[in-house]
Design a protein around this motif. Structure first.
Motif, short mmCIF file in Angstrom:
data_model
loop_
_atom_site.label_atom_id
_atom_site.label_comp_id
_atom_site.label_asym_id
_atom_site.label_seq_id
_atom_site.Cartn_x
_atom_site.Cartn_y
_atom_site.Cartn_z
N GLU A 2 6.12 2.24 -12.58
CA GLU A 2 5.36 3.67 -13.22
C GLU A 2 5.67 4.75 -12.12
O GLU A 2 5.59 4.28 -11.10
N LYS A 3 6.22 5.75 -12.52
CA LYS A 3 6.35 6.72 -11.38
C LYS A 3 5.09 7.09 -10.78
O LYS A 3 4.02 7.34 -11.48
N ALA A 4 5.15 7.30 -9.32
CA ALA A 4 3.75 7.36 -8.55
C ALA A 4 3.67 8.84 -8.40
O ALA A 4 4.68 9.55 -8.21
N SER A 5 2.44 8.85 -8.48
CA SER A 5 1.90 10.47 -8.31
C SER A 5 1.83 10.71 -6.77
O SER A 5 2.37 9.73 -6.19
N LYS A 6 1.43 11.74 -6.41
CA LYS A 6 1.52 12.46 -5.09
C LYS A 6 0.42 11.21 -4.31
O LYS A 6 0.60 10.83 -3.19
N ASN A 7 -0.86 10.95 -4.92
CA ASN A 7 -1.87 10.38 -4.27
C ASN A 7 -2.33 9.16 -5.34
O ASN A 7 -3.50 9.20 -5.70
N ARG A 30 7.59 4.95 -6.73
CA ARG A 30 7.14 4.14 -7.93
C ARG A 30 5.97 3.17 -7.50
O ARG A 30 5.93 2.62 -6.34
N MET A 31 5.11 2.63 -8.59
CA MET A 31 4.14 1.88 -8.40
C MET A 31 4.89 0.46 -8.36
O MET A 31 5.71 0.01 -9.21
N MET A 32 3.84 -0.45 -7.62
CA MET A 32 4.51 -1.89 -7.80
C MET A 32 3.71 -2.68 -8.97
O MET A 32 2.39 -2.11 -9.15
N SER A 79 6.05 11.91 -3.58
CA SER A 79 6.41 10.40 -3.27
C SER A 79 7.78 10.28 -4.07
O SER A 79 8.07 10.24 -5.04
N PRO A 80 8.81 9.87 -3.25
CA PRO A 80 8.96 9.89 -1.91
C PRO A 80 9.00 11.28 -1.28
O PRO A 80 9.56 12.06 -1.91
N PHE A 117 0.71 -1.27 -0.17
CA PHE A 117 0.15 0.00 -0.17
C PHE A 117 0.72 1.33 -0.02
O PHE A 117 0.56 1.96 -0.70
N TRP A 118 1.83 1.45 0.86
CA TRP A 118 2.53 2.45 0.88
C TRP A 118 4.10 2.50 0.12
O TRP A 118 4.73 3.22 0.05
N PHE A 119 3.91 1.26 -0.54
CA PHE A 119 5.37 1.49 -1.59
C PHE A 119 5.16 2.58 -2.43
O PHE A 119 6.54 3.12 -2.74
N PRO A 120 4.36 2.97 -3.03
CA PRO A 120 4.41 4.45 -4.03
C PRO A 120 4.97 5.51 -2.94
O PRO A 120 6.09 6.19 -3.49
N LYS A 121 4.71 5.47 -2.05
CA LYS A 121 4.98 6.60 -1.00
C LYS A 121 6.49 6.60 -0.60
O LYS A 121 7.40 7.45 -0.49
N MET A 122 6.94 5.21 -0.31
CA MET A 122 8.10 4.96 0.18
C MET A 122 8.99 5.18 -0.91
O MET A 122 10.32 5.80 -0.73
N PHE A 123 8.90 4.76 -2.34
CA PHE A 123 10.09 4.65 -3.14
C PHE A 123 9.66 5.55 -4.24
O PHE A 123 10.35 5.37 -5.27
#
Lengths: 569, 119, 191
Positions: free
Chosen positions: A515-520, A431-433, A533-534, A423-429
């Motif tokens: 894929e690059k994660a957006s803020k939310n 990128r999307m899993m 993110s991060p 769940f928090w992987f995008p916020k930690m790193f």
């Protein structure tokens, strides 16, 4: 670990002239809560792999007695005892605690309450360093003369206190020292968590605007602080028994071994809730997001958790029903044990009620969260059998107990961790899993898990005792169907371990090519999703202000189905 | 530090004098050689002294109310621990176990000032 | 990196962060000493014979050490008052008195233990003596940690730096004092 963490390139403090940090000050001696969270999490996961390897070695011995285990070699009776003891110790104290409590606690508390760091960043760093030291001491015990401690993770005297029984004079002392150091680390960490959450909330964030996972981690830290004291005292006494010739736990010289059992379980039972509550909190964050629905009964859950916390201090002796404790006490503890299943059952209903009528997305984190509720339910229900002292007399120390607590701890430590991590992987790193690989990993972990432990319930009911190295010595327990079941269980374990490779591949691949994660990315309300993110150093360029509770999903008359906490109305 | 702190400094020397007087009483108590008096002067006075220190030196009454609750909750947990553990530990024998050393000790009268007694 | 985070300066719970944390430390210490002392008390109640062993402890030394700790607590609280009045030099002086009290306590304790050990009352002589050394030793460790931190705080306070730390170490010190207030009757007076 180094390449796993992308550089927080943006500088939130703008004109402060943030100079480039060296590798050491950035990754090893950092005081940043996010980096310390990563350190805890990856140390915990590394210890988890070691613990899993131990499980692999002794399960192979149980299924194929006397076999040269690939990558390990022959498992001797002494090795077997060391392996099961340290498997238990590691999985609870060096995996569940650092990942769930310290890892998620460090990462989430400042981000979710909207501040820039923990209140005592250097104590935070020190707590990790002591934790690391404790892990090293524990692992070092495998290489001292006599080998690692093998008297079970509960370390009952006289097996733990007297070398003539344990045959591991140094290993036992290393074990006690490692556990005591670990407690010190988590006391420091816990005080940090509690103080941060109490004192450093964003302006506007009232008590009932705090996300549930923060509440859970704080209450877990308080439970830990209030329960671990007697065991710290007990560990000092045990250490003196081992090394200074005192007799605190020796009834032939004026002590009492049951005292240790009480000291241990006075901590040991609240400890179950110390790791359970963060996992419950993680799922409480995930379920509303993927059901797009307001969390059902926020305040009720909080009161329930307070009640659970207090009740968890009144149930510990149910671990000792056949230790010869006062039978009148056993009655009281049976009642309290059955009582504590009420609030936990209520939590399950609350989660189901949150799902009811929601528009559910079965993403990987959601699958893990749902699996947590389902699997933990089995663990909880079988606990009721064991909590009744009459039934426990038959079940005690059989594989039924073992399967029961694995059905509680596996959902907590493994399912809960994967739920939170995905769940928090995008916020930690940032990128999307990969969702497809994530789902393969999910089913590849959950199905074999049930294949491992459901048969163990059956074996336990058939009377298979714990802590037996080779069942061929007991003809009643070496019947062909029992041996075949044990082989089936071990093969299921091998399948489950093999599927963990999918997870590591997924992490590696997503960090590089994800894929690059957006803020939310999940359209969630809580504050950590309002920053980059991060998040960079300092978390926000400007610290947020809070206007509402964390679970305002699908509010009528709004265009969007979510309503971030920091958005002015 | 904050305005709440302005007025809470009392006469610390007076509290100290009280503590010293209580100390004298608790040391003098056992000389009467009445066990009840000894227990009251020893533990009753310990509670009073602890109260004086907590209130007048640690300012627990000036701090937020939850600090008092916090400290008393941990104390209550300890009472609970004692209440549930003492029935087991204080027994000399139970279902399927005995404590031989305890029984032997109860039977042999101890010698006061008897030097080291390893068992 | 070393700058204080904004988080530390907030106080949504209505209390300075450091003081709040010290109270949490004390709460967790209460259960450590509580567990040990509860174990001791239940053994003591079950062993009438222990009063004979306890008779060999020296009440006068215990009473002297109690006096020393009570007086050092007085110095600590006077230091706290001085620190709040902004008088760093006076606060530091009071903290050094406290330090001296703690150090005296440890020296006296060292002599006391040396005397007892030379009489054969070692930690393994009997479970009473095991509890005696463990409880007093755990307390002495806290005294030692306290005076080390006290020295650091006093040196800073003398330069008017971090004066609010004077209150924090003081509260911790009073807690150590309270523990001794209970240890004294438990180990020395009840005979």
């Amino acid at each position: 670990m180094a390449e796993a963490v992308p550089a927080g390139s943006q500088d939130p403090h703008g004109g402060h002239g943030h100079h480039e940090q060296s590798f050491w000050s950035k990754y090893v001696f950092s005081t940043d809560h996010k980096m310390i969270a990563m350190q805890y999490m990856f140390t915990g996961m590394a210890m988890g792999m070691i613990g899993a390897f131990m499980a692999y070695a002794f399960r192979m011995q149980l299924a194929f007695p006397g076999m040269e285990v690939p990558l390990y070699g022959l498992v001797s009776p002494a090795n077997y005892n060391s392996l099961v003891t340290n498997h238990g110790t590691i999985m609870i104290f060096w995996v569940a605690m650092p990942v769930l409590l310290a890892g998620f606690g460090n990462f989430l508390i400042p981000l979710m309450i909207g501040c820039d760091d923990m209140v005592f960043p250097r104590i935070n760093r020190l707590s990790y360093q002591i934790f690391l030291l404790s892990a090293i001491v524990l692992l070092a015990s495998f290489f001292v003369p006599g080998g690692a401690f093998g008297g079970a993770w509960t370390a009952y005297p006289p097996l733990s206190s007297e070398a003539q029984y344990s045959l591991t004079p140094m290993g036992s002392s290393f074990w006690v020292v490692a556990v005591a150091l670990e407690f010190v680390a988590f006391l420091m960490g816990g005080i940090n968590f509690v103080t941060t959450a109490m004192n450093s909330r964003a302006p506007g964030m009232k008590m009932y605007d705090i996300p549930i996972v923060v509440w859970m981690i704080v209450i877990a830290s308080i439970l830990f602080m209030a329960s671990v004291g007697p065991l710290i005292a007990g560990a000092i006494m045990l250490f003196f028994d081992q090394n200074l010739g005192t007799a605190f736990y020796d009834p032939s010289r004026g002590g009492d071994p049951i005292l240790w059992q009480h000291l241990f379980w006075f901590f040991g039972h609240p400890e179950v809730y110390v790791v359970l509550l963060p996992a419950l909190g993680v799922t409480a964050e995930i379920i509303p997001v993927f059901a797009r629905k307001k969390f059902f009964a926020y305040k009720t859950v909080l009161y329930t958790v307070f009640a659970t916390g207090v009740l968890s201090f009144t149930v510990w002796a149910h671990h000792q029903f056949i230790a010869g404790i006062d039978p009148r006490m056993a009655n009281i503890f049976t009642v309290t044990t059955l009582l504590i299943s009420v609030p936990i059952a209520e939590m399950c209903f609350v989660y189901i009620a949150t799902l009811w009528g929601g528009s559910i997305t079965l993403s990987t984190p959601m699958l893990w969260a749902l699996a947590f509720v389902a699997e933990f339910l089995i663990g909880g229900v079988t606990g009721i059998f064991l909590g009744a002292s009459g039934a426990d007399i038959y079940m005690h120390d059989t594989y039924f107990v073992l399967a029961h607590f694995h059905y509680t701890f596996y959902p907590i430590a493994i399912v809960g961790t994967f739920a939170g991590f995905t769940f928090w992987f995008p916020k930690m790193f940032g990128r999307m899993m990969d969702d497809r690989l994530g789902k393969i990993h999910f089913w590849g972990s959950i199905i074999p898990f049930n294949c491992i432990f459901i048969p163990l319930f059956v074996l336990g009911m058939a009377g298979q005792h714990r802590r037996i190295f080779d069942f061929n010595a007991y003809p009643d327990l070496a019947l062909p169907w029992m041996q075949h079941t044990r082989e089936f269980v071990t093969i299921a374990l091998l399948v489950m371990l093999a599927f963990q490779l999918v997870f590591f591949y997924n992490v590696w691949k997503s960090l590089r090519k994800g894929e690059k994660a957006s803020k939310n990315p999940w359209k969630s309300n809580t504050l950590e999703w309002t920053t980059e993110s991060p998040p960079g150093h300092g978390n926000w360029a400007e610290l947020p202000t809070v206007y509402r509770g964390p679970y305002e999903y699908s509010v009528p008359d709004r265009e969007e189905d979510y309503w971030p906490q920091n958005q002015p109305s | 530090m904050s305005d709440a702190h302005e007025s809470h400094h009392g006469n610390y020397w007076k509290i100290w004098a009280w503590l010293c007087a209580l100390l004298v009483v608790s040391v003098a108590g056992p000389f009467l050689e009445i066990q009840a008096v000894t227990l009251i002067t020893a533990f009753g006075i310990a509670v009073v002294k602890a109260y004086l220190v907590a209130v007048h030196f640690m300012h627990i009454n000036v701090a937020k109310r939850y600090i008092v609750y916090l400290a008393s909750t941990t104390l209550i947990f300890m009472l609970l621990f004692f209440a549930a553990v003492a029935p087991d530990v204080m027994q000399e024998d139970g279902s399927n176990w005995t404590k031989p050393a305890w029984i032997a000790e109860a039977q042999t009268p101890p010698t006061v000032h008897g030097g080291a007694n390893p068992h | 990196m070393s700058a204080t985070p904004i988080a530390t300066t907030r106080s949504s719970a209505g209390m300075p962060t450091g003081l709040l944390a010290v109270w949490w430390v004390i709460a967790s210490e209460i259960v450590i000493f509580g567990g040990l002392l509860a174990s001791y008390i239940m053994h003591r109640l079950a062993h009438d014979a222990w009063s004979a062993h306890a008779a060999n402890t020296n009440t006068w030394i215990g009473a002297f050490n109690t006096l020393v700790l009570l007086s050092s607590s007085l110095a600590a609280v006077l230091g706290h008052k001085a620190a709040e009045e902004g008088d760093g030099a006076k606060a530091a002086r009071q903290l050094w008195y406290t330090f001296a009290g703690g150090a005296t306590f440890l020296v006296v304790k060292g002599f006391e233990w040396a005397m007892e050990i030379s009489h054969g009352y070692t930690i393994s002589a009997n479970t009473f003596w095991s509890f005696y050394y463990t409880a007093a030793g755990l307390h002495a460790t806290h005294v030692l940690a306290g005076i080390i931190i006290m020295a650091v705080v006093a040196r800073k306070a003398a330069r008017n730096v971090d004066l609010h730390h004077v209150e924090l170490i003081g509260v911790y010190w009073h807690f150590v004092d309270v523990v001794w207030i209970f240890l004294f009757p438990l180990l020395y007076i009840a005979k």
